[in-house]
Design a protein around this motif. Structure first.
Motif, PDB file in Angstrom:
ATOM      1  N   GLY A 170      46.528  38.822  31.425  1.00 52.40           N
ATOM      2  CA  GLY A 170      45.121  38.467  31.392  1.00 52.40           C
ATOM      3  C   GLY A 170      44.262  39.463  30.631  1.00 52.40           C
ATOM      4  O   GLY A 170      43.220  39.094  30.081  1.00 52.40           O
ATOM      5  N   TYR A 171      44.684  40.715  30.576  1.00 53.07           N
ATOM      6  CA  TYR A 171      43.904  41.764  29.912  1.00 53.07           C
ATOM      7  C   TYR A 171      44.485  42.177  28.561  1.00 53.07           C
ATOM      8  O   TYR A 171      43.931  43.077  27.921  1.00 53.07           O
ATOM      9  N   TYR A 172      45.568  41.551  28.155  1.00 46.29           N
ATOM     10  CA  TYR A 172      46.256  42.034  26.964  1.00 46.29           C
ATOM     11  C   TYR A 172      45.371  41.958  25.720  1.00 46.29           C
ATOM     12  O   TYR A 172      45.343  42.880  24.899  1.00 46.29           O
ATOM     13  N   ALA A 173      44.608  40.858  25.583  1.00 53.60           N
ATOM     14  CA  ALA A 173      43.721  40.721  24.426  1.00 53.60           C
ATOM     15  C   ALA A 173      42.651  41.804  24.438  1.00 53.60           C
ATOM     16  O   ALA A 173      42.332  42.396  23.398  1.00 53.60           O
ATOM     17  N   ALA A 174      42.093  42.109  25.620  1.00 53.11           N
ATOM     18  CA  ALA A 174      41.064  43.154  25.723  1.00 53.11           C
ATOM     19  C   ALA A 174      41.650  44.524  25.416  1.00 53.11           C
ATOM     20  O   ALA A 174      40.982  45.373  24.812  1.00 53.11           O
ATOM     21  N   ILE A 175      42.903  44.761  25.834  1.00 53.15           N
ATOM     22  CA  ILE A 175      43.561  46.038  25.554  1.00 53.15           C
ATOM     23  C   ILE A 175      43.724  46.237  24.051  1.00 53.15           C
ATOM     24  O   ILE A 175      43.409  47.302  23.495  1.00 53.15           O
ATOM     25  N   LEU A 176      44.197  45.206  23.370  1.00 51.88           N
ATOM     26  CA  LEU A 176      44.386  45.300  21.927  1.00 51.88           C
ATOM     27  C   LEU A 176      43.047  45.412  21.193  1.00 51.88           C
ATOM     28  O   LEU A 176      42.933  46.148  20.210  1.00 51.88           O
ATOM     29  N   PRO A 182      49.624  49.719  24.332  1.00 54.76           N
ATOM     30  CA  PRO A 182      50.195  49.946  25.665  1.00 54.76           C
ATOM     31  C   PRO A 182      51.709  50.158  25.624  1.00 54.76           C
ATOM     32  O   PRO A 182      52.411  49.604  24.782  1.00 54.76           O
ATOM     33  N   GLU A 183      52.173  50.988  26.537  1.00 55.12           N
ATOM     34  CA  GLU A 183      53.612  51.193  26.742  1.00 55.12           C
ATOM     35  C   GLU A 183      53.905  50.847  28.205  1.00 55.12           C
ATOM     36  O   GLU A 183      53.480  51.561  29.113  1.00 55.12           O
ATOM     37  N   ILE A 184      54.591  49.752  28.415  1.00 58.49           N
ATOM     38  CA  ILE A 184      54.783  49.207  29.764  1.00 58.49           C
ATOM     39  C   ILE A 184      56.252  49.291  30.145  1.00 58.49           C
ATOM     40  O   ILE A 184      57.123  48.812  29.415  1.00 58.49           O
ATOM     41  N   SER A 209      41.037  47.887  33.719  1.00 52.88           N
ATOM     42  CA  SER A 209      39.675  48.014  33.179  1.00 52.88           C
ATOM     43  C   SER A 209      39.288  49.481  33.036  1.00 52.88           C
ATOM     44  O   SER A 209      38.647  49.880  32.058  1.00 52.88           O
ATOM     45  N   ASN A 210      39.672  50.291  34.018  1.00 51.86           N
ATOM     46  CA  ASN A 210      39.386  51.723  33.960  1.00 51.86           C
ATOM     47  C   ASN A 210      40.074  52.362  32.754  1.00 51.86           C
ATOM     48  O   ASN A 210      39.489  53.202  32.067  1.00 51.86           O
ATOM     49  N   ALA A 211      41.320  51.954  32.510  1.00 52.57           N
ATOM     50  CA  ALA A 211      42.050  52.502  31.362  1.00 52.57           C
ATOM     51  C   ALA A 211      41.374  52.123  30.048  1.00 52.57           C
ATOM     52  O   ALA A 211      41.276  52.943  29.119  1.00 52.57           O
ATOM     53  N   ILE A 212      40.875  50.884  29.960  1.00 50.72           N
ATOM     54  CA  ILE A 212      40.198  50.443  28.744  1.00 50.72           C
ATOM     55  C   ILE A 212      38.933  51.273  28.514  1.00 50.72           C
ATOM     56  O   ILE A 212      38.593  51.617  27.373  1.00 50.72           O
ATOM     57  N   LYS A 213      38.222  51.631  29.573  1.00 50.62           N
ATOM     58  CA  LYS A 213      36.989  52.409  29.445  1.00 50.62           C
ATOM     59  C   LYS A 213      37.255  53.835  28.996  1.00 50.62           C
ATOM     60  O   LYS A 213      36.540  54.390  28.172  1.00 50.62           O
TER      61      LYS A 213
END
Length: 293
Positions: A170-176, A182-184, A209-213
């Motif tokens: 769900g957050y992959y697009a926001a992460i990119l 990301p390394e999962i 979300s915290n990681a993205i910020k």
């Protein structure tokens, strides 16, 4: 000879008296300990009542009674203040949403008007700020719901792996979009726990979300077979002092502008409700968030 016997008898009586005194004190201390534990756990104003009649021990019991009363007063004040804060957050979130809805309506009307370039530029700035304010209001509302409603009591056996993968998808697009690579690493063994699915998904959502910020462009996520989960990323704008406050309600740092400072606080509240634990560390410019299920 008689004098020696008398002295021996006197010493024997004195030793017996001392032993009885020591045993009585030992018994009184044990009784005091048990009653103190009962008074702390129970919501009662009943004082400590000892069977041992020693002035010093009874004075100690009276002093402990006074401290217990002060502790109950502080607990009552904290409970009242916490409830008032929850109510205030709920009211504020509701009060903010009403005028924001009206502002959005007028902004939509303005978008349909022919505006000069400078006015259109100002309108875009206003729209951006209103979007941020709307997100803050929604976060406040979600926080008040979490604190006020027992909506996470229902539990089921679920796969932590699957919930984590769904949250990441769900957050992959926001992460990119944030420029994060990301390394999962998710263990091959299925990690099963009896938890609330909605709460666990919310925890993962807030941590991502915290990681993205705060991330400087990287994100490592590791799920171990024993249920330990680690989110880590480089965050040069943080320090050990600010990391120590990340789980505090409404705490934000400069790099987290536009945030209510509630994300990790909500995550901690939810994970503790499910008997888990969450911790943060900051080492050599890297933020580590550890989740124990």
């Amino acid at each position: 000879m008689w004098l020696l016997l008398f002295l021996l008898l006197f010493l024997a009586v004195a030793v017996c008296g001392l032993l009885f005194k020591i045993h009585s004190i030992y018994h009184a201390v044990g009784e005091l300990r048990v009653q103190l534990a009962e008074r702390i756990q129970a919501d009662t104003n009943t004082g400590i009542d000892l069977t041992y009649l020693d002035r010093r021990i009874n004075h100690l019991a009276a002093d402990l009674d006074c401290q217990l009363q002060l502790l109950r007063q502080k607990q009552l004040q904290y409970t009242r203040g916490d409830q008032e804060l929850k109510t205030a957050v709920t009211n504020i979130s509701h009060d903010l949403r009403t005028p924001l809805t009206a502002i959005y309506g007028y902004l939509r009307l303005l978008e349909d008007e022919e505006l000069p370039p400078r006015a259109a530029e100002y309108l875009a700035v206003i729209q951006n700020r209103v979007d941020g304010l709307k997100e803050l209001a929604q976060e406040l509302f979600r926080y008040s719901v979490i604190l006020s409603v027992d909506c996470y009591e229902e539990k089921e056996e679920l796969s932590v792996n699957a919930v984590l993968e769904e949250s990441l998808a769900g957050y992959y697009a926001a992460i990119l979009k944030a420029g994060i690579q990301p390394e999962i690493r998710i263990c091959g063994q299925t990690v099963k726990r009896t938890l609330n699915r909605q709460a666990l998904a919310r925890i993962f959502s807030n941590m991502i979300s915290n990681a993205i910020k705060y991330s400087d462009g990287d994100l490592q996520i590791r799920l171990e077979a024993d249920g330990r989960l680690c989110f880590s990323n480089r965050a040069k704008n943080l320090d050990k002092v600010s990391v120590g406050h990340l789980f505090d309600r409404f705490y934000t740092v400069e790099s987290g502008r536009g945030s209510t400072g509630l994300g990790l606080s909500i995550a901690r509240t939810l994970i503790e409700e499910m008997n888990g634990k969450i911790e943060a560390e900051y080492q050599e410019g890297i933020l580590y968030l550890y989740l124990y299920l």
